[in-house]
Design an enzyme around this catalytic site. Structure first.
Site, mmCIF file in Angstrom:
data_model
loop_
_atom_site.group_PDB
_atom_site.id
_atom_site.type_symbol
_atom_site.label_atom_id
_atom_site.label_comp_id
_atom_site.label_asym_id
_atom_site.label_seq_id
_atom_site.Cartn_x
_atom_site.Cartn_y
_atom_site.Cartn_z
ATOM 1 C CG HIS A 55 -0.344 0.085 2.537
ATOM 2 N ND1 HIS A 55 0.420 -0.925 3.082
ATOM 3 C CD2 HIS A 55 -0.375 1.072 3.473
ATOM 4 C CE1 HIS A 55 0.829 -0.573 4.287
ATOM 5 N NE2 HIS A 55 0.361 0.637 4.551
ATOM 6 C CG HIS A 57 0.181 4.442 4.782
ATOM 7 N ND1 HIS A 57 -0.513 3.786 5.772
ATOM 8 C CD2 HIS A 57 -0.691 5.382 4.299
ATOM 9 C CE1 HIS A 57 -1.744 4.286 5.872
ATOM 10 N NE2 HIS A 57 -1.860 5.254 4.988
ATOM 11 C CG ASP A 59 5.117 3.109 7.435
ATOM 12 O OD1 ASP A 59 4.198 3.459 6.674
ATOM 13 O OD2 ASP A 59 4.957 2.286 8.362
ATOM 14 C CG HIS A 60 4.316 0.033 4.322
ATOM 15 N ND1 HIS A 60 4.171 -1.294 4.641
ATOM 16 C CD2 HIS A 60 3.895 0.719 5.407
ATOM 17 C CE1 HIS A 60 3.677 -1.404 5.864
ATOM 18 N NE2 HIS A 60 3.486 -0.191 6.347
ATOM 19 C CG HIS A 111 -3.850 0.281 7.025
ATOM 20 N ND1 HIS A 111 -3.757 0.865 8.268
ATOM 21 C CD2 HIS A 111 -2.695 0.593 6.379
ATOM 22 C CE1 HIS A 111 -2.600 1.501 8.371
ATOM 23 N NE2 HIS A 111 -1.951 1.352 7.241
ATOM 24 C CG ASP A 131 0.733 -1.326 7.973
ATOM 25 O OD1 ASP A 131 1.643 -2.143 8.206
ATOM 26 O OD2 ASP A 131 0.931 -0.095 7.916
ATOM 27 C CG HIS A 169 4.129 -1.810 11.612
ATOM 28 N ND1 HIS A 169 4.964 -0.729 11.767
ATOM 29 C CD2 HIS A 169 3.397 -1.572 10.491
ATOM 30 C CE1 HIS A 169 4.735 0.143 10.784
ATOM 31 N NE2 HIS A 169 3.794 -0.359 10.003
#
Length: 255
Positions: A55, A57, A59-60, A111, A131, A169
């Site tokens: 996805h 975001h 941090d990915h 999410h 996530d 995570h």
């Protein structure tokens, strides 16, 4: 033989690295940071051939520009123009071959609306779920609805119980703390707390989990369990499985 290695990133992310003994090429999943990936590749004299994105975001995806510039990998991910660098978009029901394994793509909105997961059958089966599904928890609803996330989790729950769950995570102990409140009569939760506490004391990841284990300890996969509904009823509607999920997710957001 395919093996999977966690690359820690930021404070609690895992970038998952897939490798075969027969080739120096590797694949990584959700590289939010390029530096730890490059460090491992250089240290082990590997080359990055493929990147999987679940996805959008940051941090990915944040490590993509540097990894693309350095290694020119094949980058596979959801059909979302906001993710710069994807050269092969995939969606629900698609199949791709990566590191000698056939991966199925599952749409799992909740999410985010673009969220996908990658599943490969085998011994054991493997699930890279970003996530959406965490050990003992699930992702916050930033874009999707409770009904969407409930349906996404229900879909993942139909996969084989021995499926290894590679979430993105290290949230397990915090999630288990909530699971104690949301499923207080469940002895499997207490056992999981002890196992995961010992792992973290040794600086070991609590992941992967297995889908069968998650069905025993994850309250978001246990919305039909009487003990979960009783605990959640103090916080909202529990008339249906979907309503119980929505109540649990809202409770967890403020837990």
């Amino acid at each position: 033989m395919l093996s999977v290695t966690p690359i820690p990133a930021f404070s609690d992310n895992y970038i998952w690295l897939l490798r075969q003994d027969s080739t120096p090429e590797v694949c990584v999943v959700d590289p939010g940071d390029a530096a730890p990936v490059i460090d491992l590749l250089e240290r082990e004299r590997r080359t990055l051939s493929t990147v999987l994105i679940t996805h959008h975001h940051h941090d990915h995806t944040g490590g993509l520009p540097e990894l693309i510039e350095r290694y020119s990998p094949r980058v596979i991910g959801p059909d979302n123009p906001s993710i710069a660098g994807i050269d092969e978009t995939v969606g629900d029901g698609d199949e791709i071959r990566v590191m000698g394994r056939l991966l199925e793509v599952h749409a799992v909105p909740g999410h985010t609306l673009d969220h996908i997961a990658y599943f490969t059958a085998g011994i054991p089966p493997l699930l890279f779920c970003g996530d959406t599904l965490f050990s003992a928890g699930c992702g916050r609803l930033f874009e999707g609805t409770p009904d969407q996330m409930h349906a996404s989790l229900a879909r993942l729950a139909t996969l084989p119980d021995d499926t290894l769950v590679f979430a993105a995570h290290e949230y397990t102990l915090a999630n288990l703390n909530f699971a104690r409140a949301a499923d207080p009569e469940n002895p499997d939760v207490e056992q999981a707390v002890e196992e995961c506490r010992r792992a973290r004391e040794l600086d070991r990841p609590t992941l992967p989990s297995s889908l069968g284990r998650e069905k025993r300890i994850n309250p978001f996969l246990r919305c039909d369990a009487d003990s979960v509904r009783r605990a959640a009823s103090a916080h909202g509607d529990t008339d249906t499985s979907e309503a119980t999920f929505a109540t649990l997710r809202a409770w967890k957001d403020h837990f």
